[in-house]
Design a protein around this motif. Structure first.
Motif, short mmCIF file in Angstrom:
data_model
loop_
_atom_site.label_atom_id
_atom_site.label_comp_id
_atom_site.label_asym_id
_atom_site.label_seq_id
_atom_site.Cartn_x
_atom_site.Cartn_y
_atom_site.Cartn_z
N PRO A 157 0.81 -1.23 0.00
CA PRO A 157 0.00 0.00 0.00
C PRO A 157 0.84 1.28 0.00
CG PRO A 157 -0.06 -1.04 2.17
CD PRO A 157 0.64 -2.00 1.24
N VAL A 158 2.03 1.23 0.60
CA VAL A 158 2.81 2.47 0.76
C VAL A 158 3.72 2.75 -0.44
CG1 VAL A 158 4.40 3.73 2.27
CG2 VAL A 158 2.79 2.12 3.27
N LEU A 159 4.34 1.71 -0.97
CA LEU A 159 5.35 1.92 -2.02
C LEU A 159 4.91 1.48 -3.42
CD1 LEU A 159 8.47 0.66 -0.03
CD2 LEU A 159 7.82 3.05 -0.46
N MET A 189 11.76 1.21 2.51
CA MET A 189 11.46 1.90 3.78
C MET A 189 10.02 2.41 3.71
SD MET A 189 12.71 3.47 6.54
CE MET A 189 11.56 4.21 7.65
N ALA A 190 9.18 1.95 4.61
CA ALA A 190 7.76 2.35 4.53
C ALA A 190 7.06 2.22 5.87
CB ALA A 190 7.04 1.48 3.49
N VAL A 191 6.22 3.21 6.16
CA VAL A 191 5.36 3.19 7.35
C VAL A 191 3.93 3.36 6.85
CG1 VAL A 191 4.76 4.41 9.48
CG2 VAL A 191 7.18 4.15 8.85
N GLU A 217 -1.48 5.76 8.10
CA GLU A 217 -2.10 6.25 9.35
C GLU A 217 -1.13 6.29 10.52
OE1 GLU A 217 -2.86 3.67 7.46
OE2 GLU A 217 -3.81 2.05 8.56
N TYR A 218 0.07 5.73 10.34
CA TYR A 218 1.07 5.72 11.41
C TYR A 218 2.25 6.65 11.11
CZ TYR A 218 -1.38 1.69 13.34
OH TYR A 218 -2.33 0.86 13.89
N GLN A 219 2.20 7.34 9.96
CA GLN A 219 3.34 8.21 9.60
C GLN A 219 3.41 9.44 10.51
OE1 GLN A 219 2.99 8.95 5.35
NE2 GLN A 219 3.26 6.79 4.87
N LYS A 258 4.88 9.82 13.31
CA LYS A 258 4.75 9.54 14.75
C LYS A 258 6.06 9.01 15.32
CE LYS A 258 -0.14 8.17 14.25
NZ LYS A 258 -0.80 9.39 14.72
N GLY A 259 7.12 9.10 14.53
CA GLY A 259 8.44 8.69 15.02
C GLY A 259 8.81 7.24 14.71
N PHE A 260 7.95 6.51 13.99
CA PHE A 260 8.23 5.10 13.72
C PHE A 260 9.33 4.94 12.65
CE2 PHE A 260 3.64 4.66 15.11
CZ PHE A 260 3.99 4.32 16.41
N ILE A 305 13.05 13.15 1.12
CA ILE A 305 14.41 13.69 1.32
C ILE A 305 14.55 14.37 2.68
CG2 ILE A 305 16.08 15.43 0.51
CD1 ILE A 305 15.16 14.86 -2.34
N ARG A 306 13.56 15.19 3.02
CA ARG A 306 13.65 15.95 4.27
C ARG A 306 13.71 15.01 5.49
NH1 ARG A 306 16.16 18.78 6.58
NH2 ARG A 306 15.41 20.02 8.30
N PHE A 307 12.93 13.94 5.43
CA PHE A 307 12.95 12.94 6.51
C PHE A 307 14.37 12.40 6.69
CE2 PHE A 307 12.94 8.25 7.12
CZ PHE A 307 12.63 8.22 8.48
C1 LIG Z 1 9.18 8.58 4.79
C2 LIG Z 1 8.66 7.72 5.95
C3 LIG Z 1 9.34 6.36 5.91
C4 LIG Z 1 8.99 8.44 7.26
O1 LIG Z 1 8.49 7.69 8.35
P1 LIG Z 1 7.66 8.41 9.51
O2 LIG Z 1 7.34 7.41 10.55
O3 LIG Z 1 6.53 9.13 8.89
O4 LIG Z 1 8.73 9.46 10.03
P2 LIG Z 1 9.00 9.96 11.54
O5 LIG Z 1 7.70 10.23 12.17
O6 LIG Z 1 9.91 9.00 12.21
O7 LIG Z 1 9.75 11.32 11.24
C5 LIG Z 1 10.97 11.72 11.80
C6 LIG Z 1 11.12 13.20 11.49
O8 LIG Z 1 11.07 13.41 10.06
C7 LIG Z 1 9.94 14.24 9.72
N1 LIG Z 1 9.36 13.72 8.50
C8 LIG Z 1 8.83 12.50 8.30
N2 LIG Z 1 8.42 12.37 7.02
C9 LIG Z 1 8.68 13.55 6.43
C10 LIG Z 1 8.49 14.04 5.10
N3 LIG Z 1 7.95 13.28 4.15
N4 LIG Z 1 8.88 15.32 4.84
C11 LIG Z 1 9.42 16.10 5.80
N5 LIG Z 1 9.66 15.68 7.07
C12 LIG Z 1 9.29 14.42 7.36
C13 LIG Z 1 9.02 14.14 10.88
O9 LIG Z 1 8.17 15.26 10.98
C14 LIG Z 1 9.98 14.04 12.06
O10 LIG Z 1 10.53 15.33 12.31
P3 LIG Z 1 10.87 15.81 13.82
O11 LIG Z 1 11.88 14.82 14.35
O12 LIG Z 1 11.41 17.18 13.61
O13 LIG Z 1 9.57 15.75 14.55
C15 LIG Z 1 7.11 7.51 5.88
O14 LIG Z 1 6.48 8.75 5.98
C16 LIG Z 1 6.65 6.80 4.62
O15 LIG Z 1 6.53 5.59 4.61
N6 LIG Z 1 6.37 7.58 3.57
C17 LIG Z 1 5.86 7.02 2.32
C18 LIG Z 1 6.83 6.07 1.66
C19 LIG Z 1 8.19 6.69 1.43
O16 LIG Z 1 8.33 7.80 0.94
N7 LIG Z 1 9.22 5.89 1.77
C20 LIG Z 1 10.57 6.29 1.56
C21 LIG Z 1 11.00 5.72 0.27
S1 LIG Z 1 12.63 6.32 -0.17
#
Ligand SMILES: CC(C)(COP(=O)(O)OP(=O)(O)OC[C@H]1O[C@@H](n2cnc3c(N)ncnc32)[C@H](O)[C@@H]1OP(=O)(O)O)[C@@H](O)C(=O)NCCC(=O)NCCS
Length: 148
Positions: A18-20, A75-77, A80-82, A84-86, A115-117
């Motif tokens: 569902p995520v990727l 890498m995927a969350v 509904e759980y994104q 939140k630090g997971f 990228i920002r994550f």
């Molecule tokens: C990208 C992903 C893995 C991040 O996981 P998450 O559990 O949502 O991230 P976290 O809650 O642990 O975030 C940690 C920090 O990054 C920030 N962050 C998370 N996703 C972000 C995003 N897409 N853009 C900007 N900042 C982001 C959070 O706000 C948090 O910041 P803080 O420490 O200042 O509060 C998740 O959102 C996801 O699965 N996204 C869709 C699939 C994807 O893009 N996967 C990556 C493929 S390369």
């Protein structure tokens, strides 16, 4: 209560899909090298429900000189759980695994939206954006694990 445990490649599919790979076949969730002995998959469970996954492949990228390189993929969350630090927990757990294996550098192809994550996790962009067919724009990101 959450915990992270090692899972099989197949067990990542309910999150990868569902995520990727939304709107794609379940087969598209399989990555080359998924079942190699060196590849490891971790799942993050919340109350025994799988909500996040990450996979680590032993893969050298010629852009880097580091001797031992691992690549993060899948890498995927769950949506509904994104945020939140997971995701951070999964990255930290993977970095610990890589440190334990004396890995010098972690790299991966990052989606533009993520990228920002990764920057927040201490990763840097290398080079220019490029397209992965059917998945979208990506950049290579990396982090050195120790001094080379
Ligand atoms: C990208 C992903 C893995 C991040 O996981 P998450 O559990 O949502 O991230 P976290 O809650 O642990 O975030 C940690 C920090 O990054 C920030 N962050 C998370 N996703 C972000 C995003 N897409 N853009 C900007 N900042 C982001 C959070 O706000 C948090 O910041 P803080 O420490 O200042 O509060 C998740 O959102 C996801 O699965 N996204 C869709 C699939 C994807 O893009 N996967 C990556 C493929 S390369």
């Amino acid at each position: 209560m959450q915990n992270i445990k090692q899972i099989s490649a197949l067990e990542t599919f309910p999150v990868r899909h569902p995520v990727l790979r939304a709107n794609k076949s379940i087969d598209s969730c399989h990555f080359d090298g998924d079942n190699l002995k060196a590849t490891i998959h971790f799942g993050l469970l919340d109350q025994n429900n799988l909500i996040g996954v990450i996979s680590i492949f032993e893969a050298k990228n010629d852009l880097f000189t580091a001797e031992k390189q691992f690549q993060i993929r899948g890498m995927a969350v769950l949506k509904e759980y994104q945020k939140k630090g997971f995701g951070k927990k999964l990255i930290c757990n993977s970095e610990k695994h890589c440190s334990d294996q004396n890995v010098n550098l972690i790299w991966f192809n990052a989606r533009k939206e993520a990228i920002r994550f990764y920057e927040k996790m201490g990763y840097q962009v290398k080079g220019s954006p490029f397209e992965i067919k059917g998945v979208g724009e990506h950049v290579i990101m990396f982090k050195k694990m120790n001094c080379e």
